[in-house]
Design a protein around this motif. Sequence first.
Motif, short mmCIF file in Angstrom:
data_model
loop_
_atom_site.label_atom_id
_atom_site.label_comp_id
_atom_site.label_asym_id
_atom_site.label_seq_id
_atom_site.Cartn_x
_atom_site.Cartn_y
_atom_site.Cartn_z
N LEU A 1 58.17 64.44 82.44
CA LEU A 1 57.04 65.08 83.12
C LEU A 1 56.18 65.88 82.13
O LEU A 1 54.95 65.86 82.21
CB LEU A 1 57.53 65.98 84.26
N PHE A 2 56.84 66.57 81.19
CA PHE A 2 56.09 67.31 80.18
C PHE A 2 55.31 66.35 79.28
O PHE A 2 54.15 66.60 78.94
CB PHE A 2 57.04 68.18 79.35
N ALA A 3 55.93 65.24 78.91
CA ALA A 3 55.25 64.22 78.09
C ALA A 3 54.01 63.71 78.82
O ALA A 3 52.94 63.57 78.21
CB ALA A 3 56.21 63.07 77.78
N ASP A 4 54.13 63.45 80.11
CA ASP A 4 52.99 62.99 80.89
C ASP A 4 51.89 64.05 80.96
O ASP A 4 50.70 63.73 80.81
CB ASP A 4 53.41 62.60 82.31
N ALA A 5 52.28 65.31 81.14
CA ALA A 5 51.30 66.39 81.27
C ALA A 5 50.56 66.64 79.95
O ALA A 5 49.38 66.99 79.95
CB ALA A 5 51.98 67.67 81.73
N THR A 6 51.24 66.45 78.83
CA THR A 6 50.63 66.78 77.53
C THR A 6 50.18 65.55 76.75
O THR A 6 49.64 65.70 75.65
CB THR A 6 51.64 67.57 76.67
N LEU A 7 50.46 64.37 77.30
CA LEU A 7 50.12 63.10 76.63
C LEU A 7 50.86 62.93 75.31
O LEU A 7 50.39 62.24 74.40
CB LEU A 7 48.60 62.98 76.43
N ASP A 8 52.03 63.56 75.19
CA ASP A 8 52.86 63.46 73.99
C ASP A 8 54.10 62.63 74.33
O ASP A 8 55.11 63.16 74.79
CB ASP A 8 53.26 64.86 73.51
N HIS A 9 54.00 61.33 74.11
CA HIS A 9 55.07 60.41 74.45
C HIS A 9 55.82 59.92 73.22
O HIS A 9 56.28 58.77 73.18
CB HIS A 9 54.50 59.22 75.25
N GLN A 10 55.95 60.77 72.22
CA GLN A 10 56.69 60.39 71.02
C GLN A 10 58.08 59.90 71.42
O GLN A 10 58.75 60.50 72.27
CB GLN A 10 56.78 61.60 70.07
N TRP A 11 58.53 58.84 70.79
CA TRP A 11 59.77 58.17 71.19
C TRP A 11 60.97 59.09 71.20
O TRP A 11 61.86 58.93 72.04
CB TRP A 11 60.03 56.93 70.33
N ILE A 12 61.04 60.04 70.30
CA ILE A 12 62.23 60.91 70.23
C ILE A 12 62.41 61.75 71.49
O ILE A 12 63.48 62.25 71.78
CB ILE A 12 62.22 61.77 68.96
N HIS A 13 61.34 61.85 72.27
CA HIS A 13 61.40 62.61 73.53
C HIS A 13 61.64 61.71 74.75
O HIS A 13 62.31 62.13 75.69
CB HIS A 13 60.10 63.40 73.75
N VAL A 14 61.08 60.50 74.75
CA VAL A 14 61.05 59.71 75.98
C VAL A 14 61.76 58.36 75.94
O VAL A 14 62.04 57.79 76.99
CB VAL A 14 59.59 59.50 76.46
N ASP A 15 62.06 57.86 74.77
CA ASP A 15 62.70 56.54 74.68
C ASP A 15 64.20 56.73 74.44
O ASP A 15 64.67 56.83 73.31
CB ASP A 15 62.06 55.74 73.54
N THR A 16 64.95 56.75 75.53
CA THR A 16 66.38 57.06 75.44
C THR A 16 67.17 56.02 74.64
O THR A 16 68.07 56.37 73.89
CB THR A 16 67.00 57.23 76.85
N GLU A 17 66.82 54.74 74.81
CA GLU A 17 67.54 53.69 74.08
C GLU A 17 67.30 53.79 72.58
O GLU A 17 68.23 53.72 71.78
CB GLU A 17 67.14 52.31 74.60
N ARG A 18 66.05 53.95 72.20
CA ARG A 18 65.73 54.06 70.77
C ARG A 18 66.35 55.33 70.18
O ARG A 18 66.89 55.30 69.07
CB ARG A 18 64.22 54.06 70.57
N ALA A 19 66.29 56.42 70.92
CA ALA A 19 66.85 57.68 70.42
C ALA A 19 68.35 57.56 70.20
O ALA A 19 68.87 58.11 69.21
CB ALA A 19 66.54 58.82 71.40
N GLN A 20 69.07 56.85 71.06
CA GLN A 20 70.51 56.67 70.88
C GLN A 20 70.81 55.94 69.57
O GLN A 20 71.81 56.21 68.92
CB GLN A 20 71.11 55.90 72.06
N LYS A 21 69.91 55.04 69.18
CA LYS A 21 70.13 54.25 67.97
C LYS A 21 69.58 54.93 66.71
O LYS A 21 70.21 54.90 65.67
CB LYS A 21 69.46 52.88 68.12
N GLU A 22 68.38 55.52 66.80
CA GLU A 22 67.67 55.97 65.61
C GLU A 22 67.61 57.47 65.39
O GLU A 22 67.37 57.92 64.27
CB GLU A 22 66.23 55.42 65.64
#
Length: 153
Positions: free
Chosen positions: A34-55
């Motif tokens: 929700l914060f990512a949507d409100a601020t338009l900050d969708h950096q993967w480390i915040h919103v991409d759970t699959e990528r974050a688990q790997k990288e």
Amino acid sequence: MKLVINNYDEFASHLGQELGVSEWLEIDQQRINLFADATLDHQWIHVDTERAQKESPYKSTIAHGYLTLSLLPYMWDQIVDVRNIKMLVNYGMTDMRFGQAVVTGSRIRLSTKLHNIQNLRGICKAEIKFKIEIENQRKPALEGIAAFLYYFE
């Protein structure tokens, strides 16, 4: 239990003292999204759970630093009940620094101390030294000094 403050003199009597600690608040993925949507900050480390688990070095997504900061007023309201005011203004921050990432699923809380207080021609400027702590972590997520202007009636 909230600290109740009715006027400038009551506030000033707490100079140099701990004002209190908020309840723990869980930072879940929905809040981060929700914060990512409100601020338009969708950096993967915040919103991409699959990528974050790997990288990610955290093996998880993490909260935006500014999400952590934005929760300060909510947690501050759990600590202090300042009455008899016409208005409250968030005035600024000094000495603010992010200490460590808040991993998704962590719980945070605010601890506070009255650092300085001034009467500016009838306006109370309160500087609050704060730490946003992460449960079971030695290093805080965020710390600094927040300044608020209280316009007492």
